[in-house]
Scaffold this active site. Structure first.
Site, PDB file in Angstrom:
ATOM      1  N   ASP A   1      27.187  14.494  -9.828  1.00 18.83           N
ATOM      2  CA  ASP A   1      26.247  15.628  -8.821  1.00 18.83           C
ATOM      3  C   ASP A   1      27.354  15.313  -7.858  1.00 18.83           C
ATOM      4  O   ASP A   1      27.875  15.481  -7.439  1.00 18.83           O
ATOM      5  CB  ASP A   1      26.071  13.481  -8.906  1.00 18.83           C
ATOM      6  CG  ASP A   1      24.518  13.362  -8.112  1.00 18.83           C
ATOM      7  OD1 ASP A   1      24.384  14.529  -7.620  1.00 18.83           O
ATOM      8  OD2 ASP A   1      24.649  12.678  -7.846  1.00 18.83           O
TER       9      ASP A   1
ATOM     10  N   GLU B   1      24.006  18.324 -10.903  1.00 15.50           N
ATOM     11  CA  GLU B   1      22.682  18.192 -10.066  1.00 15.50           C
ATOM     12  C   GLU B   1      23.165  18.033  -8.223  1.00 15.50           C
ATOM     13  O   GLU B   1      24.079  18.538  -8.329  1.00 15.50           O
ATOM     14  CB  GLU B   1      23.413  16.499 -10.560  1.00 15.50           C
ATOM     15  CG  GLU B   1      21.699  15.351  -9.871  1.00 15.50           C
ATOM     16  CD  GLU B   1      22.148  14.182 -10.200  1.00 15.50           C
ATOM     17  OE1 GLU B   1      22.701  13.536 -10.520  1.00 15.50           O
ATOM     18  OE2 GLU B   1      20.772  13.388  -9.271  1.00 15.50           O
TER      19      GLU B   1
ATOM     20  N   ARG C   1      14.509  15.107 -12.017  1.00 19.89           N
ATOM     21  CA  ARG C   1      15.371  13.555 -11.853  1.00 19.89           C
ATOM     22  C   ARG C   1      14.626  12.873 -10.990  1.00 19.89           C
ATOM     23  O   ARG C   1      14.792  11.761 -10.376  1.00 19.89           O
ATOM     24  CB  ARG C   1      15.964  14.607 -10.919  1.00 19.89           C
ATOM     25  CG  ARG C   1      17.777  14.742 -11.861  1.00 19.89           C
ATOM     26  CD  ARG C   1      18.272  14.658 -12.353  1.00 19.89           C
ATOM     27  NE  ARG C   1      19.327  13.078 -11.566  1.00 19.89           N
ATOM     28  CZ  ARG C   1      19.310  11.838 -11.999  1.00 19.89           C
ATOM     29  NH1 ARG C   1      18.943  11.490 -13.007  1.00 19.89           N
ATOM     30  NH2 ARG C   1      20.558  11.453 -11.175  1.00 19.89           N
TER      31      ARG C   1
ATOM     32  N   GLU D   1      19.890   8.316 -17.523  1.00 16.42           N
ATOM     33  CA  GLU D   1      21.006   7.513 -16.112  1.00 16.42           C
ATOM     34  C   GLU D   1      20.474   6.077 -16.394  1.00 16.42           C
ATOM     35  O   GLU D   1      19.566   5.847 -16.242  1.00 16.42           O
ATOM     36  CB  GLU D   1      20.643   8.087 -14.988  1.00 16.42           C
ATOM     37  CG  GLU D   1      22.054   7.794 -13.623  1.00 16.42           C
ATOM     38  CD  GLU D   1      21.288   7.783 -12.538  1.00 16.42           C
ATOM     39  OE1 GLU D   1      20.883   8.612 -12.310  1.00 16.42           O
ATOM     40  OE2 GLU D   1      22.555   7.637 -11.671  1.00 16.42           O
TER      41      GLU D   1
HETATM   42  O1  KDG Z   1      19.405   4.986  -3.002  1.00 18.10           O
HETATM   43  C1  KDG Z   1      20.285   6.767  -3.302  1.00 18.10           C
HETATM   44  C2  KDG Z   1      21.136   6.649  -5.171  1.00 18.10           C
HETATM   45  O2  KDG Z   1      20.008   6.267  -6.093  1.00 18.10           O
HETATM   46  C3  KDG Z   1      21.629   7.697  -5.401  1.00 18.10           C
HETATM   47  O3  KDG Z   1      22.966   7.861  -4.657  1.00 18.10           O
HETATM   48  C4  KDG Z   1      21.806   8.280  -6.705  1.00 18.10           C
HETATM   49  O4  KDG Z   1      22.843  10.033  -6.495  1.00 18.10           O
HETATM   50  C5  KDG Z   1      22.813   9.404  -7.324  1.00 18.10           C
HETATM   51  C6  KDG Z   1      22.133   9.639  -8.738  1.00 18.10           C
HETATM   52  O5  KDG Z   1      21.988  10.476  -9.316  1.00 18.10           O
HETATM   53  O6  KDG Z   1      21.674   8.199  -9.924  1.00 18.10           O
HETATM   54 MG    MG Z   2      22.502  12.313  -8.087  1.00 16.55          MG
END
Ligand code: KDG
Ligand code: MG
Length: 414
Positions: free
Chosen positions: A222, A248, A295, A351
């Site tokens: 990410d 991501e 997502r 996830e």
């Molecule tokens: O509220 C923000 C989070 O949900 C985020 O930072 C989590 O990026 C995230 C993820 O991919 O789960």
């Molecule tokens: Mg994320």
């Protein structure tokens, strides 16, 4: 039969959650998640002060009609607050409909398209040894897909990287912060960021991970929106040899055209959309096939109804689901995601950041985890109930997501 009450419960068993409870005239209860991390009370007010009175006396079976009534009736279209509020109403109505039918929700969405749902875990570490320990822990638990986040030399703290890196009974990274003593935060913490250092460091970490864990483990990363389009293209290209399942949020998703540049330079699969709230946010990304996974989560995208519209649109273009499942989506929102995941044809991966024991004391769930796969369970409805007595013992405590600054002090994307 009709809706008798619509109550908003704001509670903090471990972290803040906004939950809607709808009760029908014949006593059926439906639950919806409206948690918007760091902005919880704005959605609670939208629900309490603007929507609740319009729901009373409505036929609870008219889900699509209620969705359109709330969406079009607001005049102000889309937006995270509106769409999270609509999500909670919509999810609660689906919960009620499935309970009334005596079936798990996925049966009303077309029935199961698969037997179980592959999930990915979150591994992170400030240095390679702690990251490798975290990955090993998840592999030993049976996970077949792991998201890799790493500290960057020279940066004290990096968003998405746990300080402990030990996979345990709960998530290893909590994005929203309170004050150090656990009391309410009054402002976000500030973290520093250095894009060149990150771009140099990340491919080297993936090389080590592939060397140690082999070619089969599915790897994800990410980037948290932190790159410009050309930096994003460079990162995607430099990670190609390590065969990611997805990269991501490589650049801020609201600039949909920027993904054209990334696509032109790389075959690394791309995922985005956790901060989106409507199918319209994805038009260019989906119709030009600029991403591979969407997502969004039901909690932030108008519930089961809004999410199903998005997933079906994506399916036409061969794009799969990768539903957002952080700890700031409540177990109610997580269950909604799992029922959709099981039913749709274009499921990709889910996830999974397990909630804390305290959160799960408040929310009784019937979804199950087994060696890297989840199943929503076969309890009628969503299969999640909030214990209001436990909820009442944990009052809301303000927490904020951090702000990112470049080393010269400029506020940056994240
Ligand atoms: O509220 C923000 C989070 O949900 C985020 O930072 C989590 O990026 C995230 C993820 O991919 O789960
Ligand atoms: Mg994320």
């Amino acid at each position: 039969m009709s809706i008798s009450t619509a109550d908003v419960i704001v509670t903090s068993p471990g972290r803040n959650f906004v939950t809607l409870k709808i009760v029908t005239s014949d006593g059926l209860v439906g639950w919806g998640d409206a948690t918007l991390n760091g902005r919880e009370l704005s959605v609670a007010s939208y629900l309490r002060d603007h929507l609740a009175s319009t729901l009373l006396g409505r036929d609870e079976d008219r889900i699509e009609d209620t969705w359109q009534y709330l969406y079009r009736g607001a005049y102000w279209r889309r937006g995270p607050v509106t769409m999270a509020a609509i999500a909670a109403v919509d999810t609660a109505l689906w919960d009620i409909k499935a309970k009334k039918a005596g079936v798990p929700l996925y049966q009303l969405l077309g029935g199961a398209s698969r037997d179980k749902l592959r999930v990915y875990a979150h591994a992170s570490g400030n240095d390679y040894p702690s990251l490798a320990r975290a990955i090993r822990g998840y592999v030993d638990e049976g996970y077949t897909a792991v998201r890799i986040q790493t500290g960057v030399p020279g940066l004290e703290r990096v968003y998405g990287v746990s300080d402990t890196a030990e996979p345990g009974e709960r998530y290893d990274y909590e994005p929203a912060h309170r004050a150090a003593d656990g009391s309410a935060a009054t402002r976000p913490e500030e973290e520093d960021w250095d894009t060149p250092a990150y771009l140099r460091h990340v491919p080297a970490i993936f090389e080590k991970v592939r060397e140690e864990f082999g070619p089969e483990l599915r790897l994800l990363h990410d980037a948290h929106h932190r790159m410009s389009p050309i930096e994003a293209a460079r990162l995607a290209k430099s990670l190609e040899p390590y065969d990611l399942l997805w990269l991501e949020d490589v650049t801020p998703g609201e600039d949909q055209e920027a993904f054209r540049l990334v696509r032109q330079h790389s075959t690394t699969p791309l995922a985005t959309g956790e901060v989106f709230n409507s199918v319209h946010d994805y038009r260019t990304l989906i119709t030009e096939r600029l991403i591979d996974y969407v997502r969004s989560a039901p909690t932030h995208t108008g519930g089961v109804t809004g999410m199903k519209k998005l997933l079906d649109f994506a399916a036409i273009y061969g794009i799969r689901s990768g539903i957002h499942g952080p700890t700031d989506v409540s177990p109610v929102g997580m269950a909604a995601a799992l029922h959709l995941d099981l039913a749709i044809h274009n499921f990709g991966i889910q996830e999974y950041m397990p909630h804390s024991a305290l959160t799960l004391e408040a929310f009784r769930t019937s979804y199950t985890f087994d060696r890297g796969f989840l199943h929503p369970g076969d309890t009628p409805g969503l299969g999640v109930e909030l214990d209001e007595q436990v909820a009442a013992r944990h009052p809301y405590t303000a927490a904020y997501l951090p702000v990112n600054r470049l080393l010269d002090g400029t506020v940056h994307d994240w």
